[in-house]
Design an enzyme around this catalytic site. Sequence first.
Site, PDB file in Angstrom:
ATOM      1  N   TYR A  88       2.821   4.623 -10.042  1.00  0.00           N
ATOM      2  CA  TYR A  88       1.651   5.249  -9.409  1.00  0.00           C
ATOM      3  C   TYR A  88       1.010   6.329 -10.283  1.00  0.00           C
ATOM      4  CZ  TYR A  88       2.423   2.895  -4.926  1.00  0.00           C
ATOM      5  OH  TYR A  88       2.543   1.965  -3.924  1.00  0.00           O
TER       6      TYR A  88
ATOM      7  N   ASN B  48       1.427   0.510   4.284  1.00  0.00           N
ATOM      8  CA  ASN B  48       0.545  -0.663   4.348  1.00  0.00           C
ATOM      9  C   ASN B  48       1.170  -1.928   3.771  1.00  0.00           C
ATOM     10  OD1 ASN B  48       0.388   0.054   1.700  1.00  0.00           O
ATOM     11  ND2 ASN B  48      -1.808   0.323   1.624  1.00  0.00           N
TER      12      ASN B  48
ATOM     13  N   GLU C  63       2.371  -3.299 -14.914  1.00  0.00           N
ATOM     14  CA  GLU C  63       3.331  -3.241 -13.809  1.00  0.00           C
ATOM     15  C   GLU C  63       4.452  -4.272 -13.973  1.00  0.00           C
ATOM     16  OE1 GLU C  63       0.823  -3.417 -10.312  1.00  0.00           O
ATOM     17  OE2 GLU C  63      -0.147  -1.516 -10.848  1.00  0.00           O
TER      18      GLU C  63
ATOM     19  N   LYS D 170       6.484  -3.273   0.317  1.00  0.00           N
ATOM     20  CA  LYS D 170       6.880  -1.864   0.361  1.00  0.00           C
ATOM     21  C   LYS D 170       8.017  -1.664   1.382  1.00  0.00           C
ATOM     22  CE  LYS D 170       2.257  -0.262  -1.041  1.00  0.00           C
ATOM     23  NZ  LYS D 170       1.173   0.729  -0.805  1.00  0.00           N
TER      24      LYS D 170
ATOM     25  N   HIS E 140       1.854  -4.007  -1.990  1.00  0.00           N
ATOM     26  CA  HIS E 140       1.073  -3.570  -3.156  1.00  0.00           C
ATOM     27  C   HIS E 140       0.758  -4.790  -4.015  1.00  0.00           C
ATOM     28  CE1 HIS E 140       0.025  -1.660  -6.997  1.00  0.00           C
ATOM     29  NE2 HIS E 140       0.786  -2.602  -7.538  1.00  0.00           N
TER      30      HIS E 140
HETATM   31  P1  CMP Z   1      -1.995   1.076  -2.828  1.00  0.00           P
HETATM   32  O1  CMP Z   1      -3.424   0.714  -2.992  1.00  0.00           O
HETATM   33  O2  CMP Z   1      -0.956   0.027  -2.878  1.00  0.00           O
HETATM   34  O3  CMP Z   1      -1.609   2.185  -3.916  1.00  0.00           O
HETATM   35  C1  CMP Z   1      -1.953   3.538  -3.706  1.00  0.00           C
HETATM   36  C2  CMP Z   1      -1.493   3.900  -2.359  1.00  0.00           C
HETATM   37  O4  CMP Z   1      -1.717   5.224  -1.996  1.00  0.00           O
HETATM   38  C3  CMP Z   1      -2.299   3.109  -1.345  1.00  0.00           C
HETATM   39  O5  CMP Z   1      -1.832   1.784  -1.419  1.00  0.00           O
HETATM   40  C4  CMP Z   1      -1.999   3.849  -0.070  1.00  0.00           C
HETATM   41  O6  CMP Z   1      -0.841   3.359   0.549  1.00  0.00           O
HETATM   42  C5  CMP Z   1      -1.711   5.251  -0.590  1.00  0.00           C
HETATM   43  N1  CMP Z   1      -2.738   6.161  -0.173  1.00  0.00           N
HETATM   44  C6  CMP Z   1      -4.035   6.129  -0.499  1.00  0.00           C
HETATM   45  N2  CMP Z   1      -4.670   7.158   0.065  1.00  0.00           N
HETATM   46  C7  CMP Z   1      -3.748   7.850   0.744  1.00  0.00           C
HETATM   47  C8  CMP Z   1      -3.773   9.011   1.518  1.00  0.00           C
HETATM   48  N3  CMP Z   1      -4.916   9.686   1.717  1.00  0.00           N
HETATM   49  N4  CMP Z   1      -2.629   9.449   2.067  1.00  0.00           N
HETATM   50  C9  CMP Z   1      -1.480   8.771   1.864  1.00  0.00           C
HETATM   51  N5  CMP Z   1      -1.375   7.660   1.127  1.00  0.00           N
HETATM   52  C10 CMP Z   1      -2.501   7.202   0.590  1.00  0.00           C
END
Ligand code: CMP
Length: 138
Positions: free
Chosen positions: A50, A113, A127, A10, A116
């Site tokens: 997403y 984070n 994807e 990311k 992905h």
């Molecule tokens: P990922 O699992 O890669 O894909 C969905 C993403 O949404 C997840 O990583 C998080 O980075 C993001 N995400 C999930 N919950 C929240 C939240 N409450 N606020 C902001 N981002 C979120």
Amino acid sequence: AIEKTFLMVKPDGVERQVIGDIVDRFERRGFVMRGAKLMVPTRDLAEKHYAEHAERPFFGELVDFITSGPVFGMVWEGENVIQLSRIMMGATKPEESAPGTIRGDYAVTLSHNVIHGSDSLASAEREIGLWFPEGIAE
Ligand code: CMP
């Protein structure tokens, strides 16, 4: 079974220059890279990627973040790579991602984070088609 998955560093991971470490981890595990590209995703691509989160309150922020700079999208292949790469990534929640995992080593927030990874065979196929419409090397 031998599978393919879609992994993406990311914008926070690209900015922190951890692409090399992340690629190294998957190479050391024995997986093979089949495709890769550095690109700033369009809003359209990010929203499609997403789509399952479209109704969530954080959807706008999520799309803003993922389109905020270059991401490094990759296709990786290997035995059970979908499940094993998710274990290597670590949990989404920072308090649950163990040290030694990618997120456990690099991430302290839910939204920034670092990486992905596809969560199932169906999402991997979807994807890969979305991010590599031109196809990948065989
Ligand atoms: P990922 O699992 O890669 O894909 C969905 C993403 O949404 C997840 O990583 C998080 O980075 C993001 N995400 C999930 N919950 C929240 C939240 N409450 N606020 C902001 N981002 C979120």
